[in-house]
Design an enzyme around this catalytic site. Structure first.
Site, mmCIF file in Angstrom:
data_model
loop_
_atom_site.group_PDB
_atom_site.id
_atom_site.type_symbol
_atom_site.label_atom_id
_atom_site.label_comp_id
_atom_site.label_asym_id
_atom_site.label_seq_id
_atom_site.Cartn_x
_atom_site.Cartn_y
_atom_site.Cartn_z
ATOM 1 N N TYR A 59 53.759 40.647 -31.734
ATOM 2 C CA TYR A 59 53.497 40.855 -33.160
ATOM 3 C C TYR A 59 53.346 42.329 -33.475
ATOM 4 O O TYR A 59 53.206 43.156 -32.587
ATOM 5 C CB TYR A 59 52.242 40.087 -33.587
ATOM 6 C CG TYR A 59 50.944 40.731 -33.141
ATOM 7 C CD1 TYR A 59 50.194 41.487 -34.041
ATOM 8 C CD2 TYR A 59 50.471 40.594 -31.836
ATOM 9 C CE1 TYR A 59 48.993 42.081 -33.647
ATOM 10 C CE2 TYR A 59 49.292 41.186 -31.435
ATOM 11 C CZ TYR A 59 48.554 41.922 -32.345
ATOM 12 O OH TYR A 59 47.378 42.524 -31.950
ATOM 13 N N ARG A 78 58.412 49.421 -31.417
ATOM 14 C CA ARG A 78 57.434 48.878 -30.467
ATOM 15 C C ARG A 78 57.545 47.357 -30.395
ATOM 16 O O ARG A 78 57.412 46.765 -29.311
ATOM 17 C CB ARG A 78 56.015 49.303 -30.857
ATOM 18 C CG ARG A 78 54.957 48.903 -29.842
ATOM 19 C CD ARG A 78 53.590 49.444 -30.180
ATOM 20 N NE ARG A 78 53.066 48.902 -31.422
ATOM 21 C CZ ARG A 78 51.870 49.213 -31.929
ATOM 22 N NH1 ARG A 78 51.089 50.089 -31.294
ATOM 23 N NH2 ARG A 78 51.449 48.694 -33.065
ATOM 24 N N HIS A 106 56.332 25.044 -19.440
ATOM 25 C CA HIS A 106 56.137 26.446 -19.106
ATOM 26 C C HIS A 106 57.450 27.226 -19.062
ATOM 27 O O HIS A 106 57.474 28.413 -19.383
ATOM 28 C CB HIS A 106 55.424 26.571 -17.745
ATOM 29 C CG HIS A 106 53.950 26.360 -17.828
ATOM 30 N ND1 HIS A 106 53.387 25.146 -18.152
ATOM 31 C CD2 HIS A 106 52.902 27.217 -17.650
ATOM 32 C CE1 HIS A 106 52.072 25.243 -18.157
ATOM 33 N NE2 HIS A 106 51.743 26.500 -17.854
ATOM 34 N N LYS A 157 52.397 44.288 -27.050
ATOM 35 C CA LYS A 157 51.556 43.798 -28.158
ATOM 36 C C LYS A 157 51.770 42.290 -28.278
ATOM 37 O O LYS A 157 52.483 41.799 -29.165
ATOM 38 C CB LYS A 157 51.897 44.532 -29.457
ATOM 39 C CG LYS A 157 50.792 44.440 -30.520
ATOM 40 C CD LYS A 157 51.054 45.410 -31.646
ATOM 41 C CE LYS A 157 50.017 45.299 -32.757
ATOM 42 N NZ LYS A 157 48.679 45.757 -32.340
ATOM 43 N N GLU A 180 40.639 51.605 -23.856
ATOM 44 C CA GLU A 180 40.796 51.663 -25.313
ATOM 45 C C GLU A 180 39.774 50.735 -25.948
ATOM 46 O O GLU A 180 38.880 50.231 -25.269
ATOM 47 C CB GLU A 180 42.222 51.278 -25.712
ATOM 48 C CG GLU A 180 42.662 49.910 -25.226
ATOM 49 C CD GLU A 180 44.132 49.626 -25.502
ATOM 50 O OE1 GLU A 180 44.729 50.295 -26.358
ATOM 51 O OE2 GLU A 180 44.679 48.705 -24.853
ATOM 52 N N LEU A 193 47.648 50.013 -25.188
ATOM 53 C CA LEU A 193 48.701 49.897 -26.186
ATOM 54 C C LEU A 193 49.074 51.296 -26.693
ATOM 55 O O LEU A 193 48.186 52.088 -27.020
ATOM 56 C CB LEU A 193 48.219 49.053 -27.366
ATOM 57 C CG LEU A 193 49.277 48.722 -28.427
ATOM 58 C CD1 LEU A 193 50.269 47.705 -27.890
ATOM 59 C CD2 LEU A 193 48.620 48.211 -29.697
#
Length: 279
Positions: free
Chosen positions: A32, A51, A101, A145, A177, A201
């Site tokens: 996302y 990204r 899976h 992300k 972070e 990230l």
């Protein structure tokens, strides 16, 4: 009006549209982005989408849409919403298929929301916010992300329950972070932040701040720093799409610097605002 989008159609946010076998719902199998619009103009949209594509490739998500396709979709959604200052949440998953899976033979699923932005209140920005430290319990590939945010959520909730804005994560004695932000300290006039590795990230606002620091002739140093260095910093601040540049004035109950937003973070946010005004 706030609105949603799913696989080719716009929907109301209260409309029931998610199939039970959606891979994002079943496995968190997706990626996302969150893009901020200021007065109808996107902030670093291309960087966000680049990204997004990198994250998709990293989890072998077969995205056929180009950056231009996503740009057109996002701009049309914001125009349709008629919201000038908004956050766009764009999500891509491995699609809709019976739970298994292994990767399904199914098209990816694209969903999106456009909602009013909720800027940090002026009082918080002027006074700064508090944080806690917390073990970094996330997986090894935080540069992606992805939708798998449970460790972030748990740490963020722990911070909230202690009356704090953010949890600063620690791995092997070093700061990585925040749960939803990049973290910086200021020491001796230098901005110091964790270097880009798989463990953090690569923030879009981080990218902007690096540029702004150069414009302001403030040294921007990428190196690992310890919890002790965090506590002894002259200033601490965080960056993210929604927080922009925000001072941390207390960590684990310990006052940082003067206990108010320092000169460096103040100058950076002022320069950030100029960057936004120039969009």
């Amino acid at each position: 009006m706030e609105l949603g989008y799913i696989n080719g159609r716009f929907v109301g946010l209260d409309e029931l549209v998610l199939p039970i076998d959606e891979r994002g719902h079943q496995f968190g199998d997706g990626v996302y982005e969150v893009i901020r619009f200021y007065d109808g103009k996107p902030f670093m949209l291309e960087e966000h989408l680049e990204r997004l594509i990198r994250s998709a490739k990293a989890i072998k998500l077969p995205v056929k849409e180009s950056l231009a396709d996503f740009t057109e979709l996002i701009i049309s959604a914001v125009e349709k919403s008629e919201i000038k200052n908004c956050n766009v949440y764009l999500q891509i998953t491995r699609g809709i298929a019976t739970r298994n899976h292994l990767f399904p033979d199914a098209p990816v699923s694209i969903t999106m929301t456009v909602r009013h932005a909720n800027p940090i209140p002026n009082e918080k920005r002027e006074k700064g916010v508090d944080a806690i430290t917390h073990p970094d319990e996330r997986w090894a590939n935080c540069y992606i992300k992805s939708l798998n945010l449970l460790p972030n959520i748990l740490a963020k909730q722990t911070a909230f329950e202690q009356g704090c804005h953010e949890a600063i994560l620690i791995k092997d004695g070093y700061i990585t972070e925040g749960t939803s932000s990049n973290v910086y300290i200021v020491q001796g006039g230098e901005i110091i932040t964790t270097p880009l590795t798989n463990q953090i990230l690569p923030g879009i606002t981080r990218m902007a701040v690096k540029k702004l620091a150069s414009e302001l002739n403030i040294p921007f140093v990428e190196k690992h720093f310890t919890t002790a260095e965090l506590m002894e910093a002259d200033e601490i601040f965080i960056t993210s799409t929604t927080a922009e540049v925000l001072a941390i004035v207390k960590v684990d109950g310990n006052i940082i610097g003067s206990g108010t937003p320092g000169e460096v973070v103040t100058r950076l946010h002022q320069q950030f605002q100029k960057m936004v005004e120039a969009l």
